[in-house]
Design an enzyme around this catalytic site. Structure first.
Site, mmCIF file in Angstrom:
data_model
loop_
_atom_site.group_PDB
_atom_site.id
_atom_site.type_symbol
_atom_site.label_atom_id
_atom_site.label_comp_id
_atom_site.label_asym_id
_atom_site.label_seq_id
_atom_site.Cartn_x
_atom_site.Cartn_y
_atom_site.Cartn_z
ATOM 1 C CG ASP A 1 39.714 18.244 -38.210
ATOM 2 O OD1 ASP A 1 38.851 18.637 -37.392
ATOM 3 O OD2 ASP A 1 40.694 17.536 -37.903
ATOM 4 C CD GLU B 1 39.052 19.520 -33.568
ATOM 5 O OE1 GLU B 1 39.287 18.309 -33.597
ATOM 6 O OE2 GLU B 1 38.307 20.059 -32.712
#
Length: 623
Positions: A501, A544
């Site tokens: 992440d 993301e």
């Protein structure tokens, strides 16, 4: 006429009829002529009687038989004398009178004719050197009768000689048409000529000849050659002659003529002669024409075999390429077919991208990945884009002079799709002029038939890639990742999963905008691709979040890879960002459920995000 002369003529007639009635005797041999001379010598009480044979090649008389001591005597006759003797009213005896002084002692000659052409002389030498003793009337009667007998013998000999020639020609024709091998046909031509004219020299001029013919005297018929007569024979299909009076030899150029054209020129060099006798031209012409027809048949046979093989190659290739194989298999198959069919040293498959860049397909020869190959590729790109045509270059150094090129022969065929140039296929060979024009036509046909199949394979792989690839990051899709992990857990013994992440990604979007945020995602994706193997799977998990699956990789190595990706992201992104990673691991001894693997990596990532970020954490399995 005197009794002695009558007796002589009767003796000669008896000898003639005895020989002609006895099939075992060779009445047209030198031995028979010798018998005639001996009888004549005895009955006429001569010192010597000799037969001089006229040689068409040298236009001279050579002693062939004599009752005296044999010597290599030569009578040189002028054209005027030959013309005079060939007139019928001058048949009979000739008293030398300053002629033939080099043959001392012969007082009279009887000229012999066949088909109104001089074939020889019989010379008579009396025991005394005084004037010729026979009355002119008796001698004329004798000479005519004697000439009739001798001319009959020589006429039969000439017929026999022709018969033997045409038997030989018939045998050669049988040999020609029993063979479909061009070398065998040419060899039979030379062998026949060596038997008929053993002292002559022979050469075969062949146009654009690309075959090896062993030890046969073959020369290339070059259009720029200084041998005008040979080229004239080839272009006109007619006999041509060259007479060298200085070296005393005559040269004949006979075209090897078939029904569809001229296939070469036969050069025959006759030493010690001034011209080719007309009697020999018919035989040589027939031999050359028969050989031309045989060569034509052999070439047509070889061409038909080649066409059948070419069609089989194209059919086999098309059948394989239409079987929906993957691109790598398609190119690998095409490479194998090309190398085998054209004996090429290198083969390359090149695509042109929308921006004009060259993309080398993976199954191309490794040579095309080198700097040396860029010279060829750049040259071909320019030529094909300008001309939109195939390239057949026998010696590429003619076009590229500034560098030392390893490969001289080149063939390249463009790959077209809806009239748009999509790329080209190129083959190379080290030797100049290695590829024939027939090879080039086959290569063109093969690539044209294969282009659609190859383009379809490329489009199919592009479509498959689009389905399994995230458009923005060019990483795999999550569905593809799920499928590959399930298959790995069945086939492999272990594997490591990394969930990634981007830290503070919302802040990046708020600060720089969503376009920069997308660019950051692309940068991270590239870092991942550079730090994993081709067999590893990088994927976009969602938003993301990104993911990496490492099949067959143990936990310790997996952790090191995650650390390396984390460090590289921090070093290589702009604007500079960091990532957090959650790692999970499975093996045959431990639980291997995909959902559990995802869940543990997600839990580890959650902890990493909430304990400072920019770190890698492992979530161990509870089972």
């Amino acid at each position: 006429m005197s009794g002695r002369m009558t007796q002589l003529l009767n003796e000669l007639r008896v000898l003639f009829f005895q020989r002609i009635s006895n099939v075992d005797n060779d009445m047209y041999s030198t031995a028979f002529i010798q018998d005639v001379l001996l009888i004549t010598k005895e009955l006429l009480r001569m010192e010597e009687v000799a037969y001089f044979k006229y040689d068409d090649w040298t236009q001279q008389f050579y002693m062939e038989a004599t009752t005296g001591a044999f010597q290599k005597s030569v009578l040189a006759a002028s054209d005027t004398l030959i013309t005079q003797w060939n007139r019928s009213e001058n048949e009979g005896y000739i008293v030398p009178d300053q002629l033939f002084m080099e043959i001392e002692g012969f007082q009279a000659f009887i000229s012999l004719h066949v088909d109104h052409q001089m074939v020889g002389l019989v010379g008579f030498k009396e025991k005394t050197s005084s004037a010729f003793s026979y009355l002119q009337e008796d001698w004329l009667i004798f000479s005519k009768e004697f000439a009739t007998i001798m001319e009959t013998v020589l006429c039969i000999a000439k017929t026999k000689h022709k018969e033997q020639r045409y038997k030989q020609l018939y045998r050669v024709t049988e040999q020609f048409h029993s063979s479909m091998n061009m070398t065998a046909v040419l060899g039979e031509v030379i062998s026949t000529l060596q038997n008929v004219y053993p002292t002559f020299d022979y050469y075969l001029f062949l146009s654009q000849d690309s075959y090896g013919h062993g030890n046969l005297p073959v020369k290339e018929l070059d259009y720029n050659s200084e041998n005008v007569a040979a080229m004239q024979a080839y272009l006109t299909g007619k006999l041509q002659f060259e007479d060298d009076y200085t070296d005393r030899h005559s040269i004949l150029y006979a075209p090897l003529l078939g029904k569809q054209g001229v296939y070469g020129v036969l050069q025959i060099i006759a030493p010690n002669s001034l011209l080719f006798p007309p009697s020999e031209l018919d035989f040589i012409t027939l031999l050359a024409n028969t050989a031309g027809s045989a060569i034509e048949n052999a070439q047509l046979y070889q061409q038909s075999k080649r066409l059948v093989a070419d069609l089989q190659l194209i059919n086999e290739t098309s059948h394989y390429l239409n079987s929906n194989t993957c691109l790598n298999d398609t190119i690998r198959f095409m490479k194998r077919q090309i190398i085998q069919s054209f004996q090429a040293n290198q083969s390359g498959f090149v695509l042109l991208s929308d921006d004009g860049a060259l993309q080398l397909l993976s199954e191309s020869s490794s040579f095309f990945e080198t700097e040396d190959a860029q010279v060829y590729l750049s040259f071909l790109k320019r030529k094909i884009e300008e001309e939109k045509e195939s390239q057949f270059i026998s010696d590429v150094t003619v076009y590229i002079e500034e560098v030392d090129l390893e490969y001289r022969s080149l063939m390249a065929v463009p790959m077209m799709e809806n009239s748009i140039l999509r790329g080209f296929v190129v083959v190379l060979h080290k030797e100049p002029y290695f590829f024939s024009f027939d090879m080039f036509k086959l290569f063109q046909s093969l690539i044209h038939h294969s282009s659609i199949a190859m383009m379809n394979s490329i489009l199919r792989e592009e479509l498959e890639k689009m389905v399994i690839t995230d458009h923005l990051t060019q990483l795999h899709s999550r569905s593809y990742l799920d499928r590959q992990m399930c298959e790995s857990m069945i086939a492999d013994d272990q594997g490591t999963f990394i969930l990634i992440d981007i830290d503070n990604f919302k802040k990046v979007n708020d600060t720089y905008g969503h376009q920069v945020g997308d660019e950051v995602l692309i940068q991270v994706a590239k870092v991942i691709q550079r730090n994993i193997r081709d067999t590893d799977i990088g994927a976009r998990w969602g938003g993301e979040e990104l993911a990496v699956y490492l099949p067959k990789v143990d936990l310790h190595i997996g952790l090191r890879i995650a650390e390396r990706i984390k460090d590289k992201v921090a070093e290589q992104t702009n604007p500079n960002i960091t990532i957090s990673c959650g790692v999970s691991y499975w093996s045959k001894e431990r639980c291997n459920n995909v959902k559990e693997l995802f869940k543990r990596a997600d839990e580890a990532l959650y902890i990493a995000k909430n304990t400072g970020k920019n770190k890698v954490l492992l979530q161990q399995c509870d089972c």
